[in-house]
Design a protein around this motif. Sequence first.
Motif, PDB file in Angstrom:
ATOM      1  N   CYS A  17       0.832  -1.212   0.000  1.00 56.51           N
ATOM      2  CA  CYS A  17       0.000   0.000   0.000  1.00 56.51           C
ATOM      3  C   CYS A  17       0.864   1.259   0.000  1.00 56.51           C
ATOM      4  N   LEU A  18       1.953   1.233   0.752  1.00 47.82           N
ATOM      5  CA  LEU A  18       2.866   2.373   0.777  1.00 47.82           C
ATOM      6  C   LEU A  18       3.508   2.573  -0.593  1.00 47.82           C
ATOM      7  N   ALA A  19       3.908   1.470  -1.237  1.00 52.11           N
ATOM      8  CA  ALA A  19       4.506   1.564  -2.568  1.00 52.11           C
ATOM      9  C   ALA A  19       3.499   2.101  -3.576  1.00 52.11           C
ATOM     10  N   PHE A  20       2.248   1.664  -3.460  1.00 51.64           N
ATOM     11  CA  PHE A  20       1.177   2.170  -4.328  1.00 51.64           C
ATOM     12  C   PHE A  20       1.014   3.677  -4.155  1.00 51.64           C
ATOM     13  N   THR A  21       1.003   4.122  -2.911  1.00 53.74           N
ATOM     14  CA  THR A  21       0.824   5.548  -2.625  1.00 53.74           C
ATOM     15  C   THR A  21       1.980   6.379  -3.158  1.00 53.74           C
ATOM     16  N   SER A  22       3.202   5.862  -3.035  1.00 54.77           N
ATOM     17  CA  SER A  22       4.358   6.615  -3.541  1.00 54.77           C
ATOM     18  C   SER A  22       4.283   6.748  -5.057  1.00 54.77           C
ATOM     19  N   GLY A  23       3.890   5.667  -5.746  1.00 60.65           N
ATOM     20  CA  GLY A  23       3.732   5.741  -7.198  1.00 60.65           C
ATOM     21  C   GLY A  23       2.646   6.721  -7.603  1.00 60.65           C
ATOM     22  N   PHE A  24       1.540   6.687  -6.881  1.00 55.97           N
ATOM     23  CA  PHE A  24       0.431   7.617  -7.135  1.00 55.97           C
ATOM     24  C   PHE A  24       0.899   9.065  -6.987  1.00 55.97           C
ATOM     25  N   SER A  25       1.626   9.327  -5.919  1.00 57.80           N
ATOM     26  CA  SER A  25       2.075  10.691  -5.612  1.00 57.80           C
ATOM     27  C   SER A  25       3.076  11.207  -6.639  1.00 57.80           C
ATOM     28  N   ILE A  26       3.993  10.344  -7.062  1.00 61.73           N
ATOM     29  CA  ILE A  26       5.015  10.767  -8.024  1.00 61.73           C
ATOM     30  C   ILE A  26       4.374  11.289  -9.299  1.00 61.73           C
ATOM     31  N   MET A  27       3.441  10.523  -9.857  1.00 62.85           N
ATOM     32  CA  MET A  27       2.838  10.939 -11.123  1.00 62.85           C
ATOM     33  C   MET A  27       1.871  12.103 -10.935  1.00 62.85           C
TER      34      MET A  27
END
Length: 219
Positions: A17-27
């Motif tokens: 979930c943390l990795a998903f959130t970081s990817g979401f935030s980057i883009m």
Amino acid sequence: MPASNKPFTPLHLFIYCLAFTSGFSIMGIELLAGRILAPFFGSSVHIWGSIITVFMLSLSLGYLLGGKLSTKSASLTRYGFIFILASITILPVVTSSQWLMEAIFLTIEDSRYGSLLASTVLFFIPTVILGMLSPYSVRLLVTNSNESGQVAGKLYFVSTLGSALGTIITSFYFVMWFEINTIIVSFSLILGSLGLLAVVVDKISLNSLSTATKSTCDV
């Protein structure tokens, strides 16, 4: 050697979930970069070329640093601190963008190089830190060298899925519903909150492990 059959745990789900959130935030932040630069440098193809170049270079450096950092006593607490640091470095995008864009615009006549410098100053450091999260996530999830490829594949799938959703949701909805600064601050608060949560979860896990070990020894 056979692959590890270690069960999927809530902690694994939390890291995904943390990795998903970081990817979401980057883009999401990358898309907003175009809106931030547009009033001063326009929105032509070379502006987006500058933004994409800065994000790709900073992410590549972040992957390198994150991989190196993960080899030195990787822990969920350190992972959480990376999120918190990313949260802090994102905030200057809100507080400094206006006067900084204006200063660069007045100093550099060519919008190509002006936009490249502006993108670098505003987004390079937070994106480097966000880039560190993916390799660190893999290190936390991998417990057996035989499963490293599978874990990395799942992790990058989740992270890239987050990036895709971050792209479409930010561009289709967020920019229509909220001010740019509100979205940036929201990303910062979410990342910081998740970082703090990771630190707390790690402390609870360590305390539980310590209690279980003590009980075993007493028996």
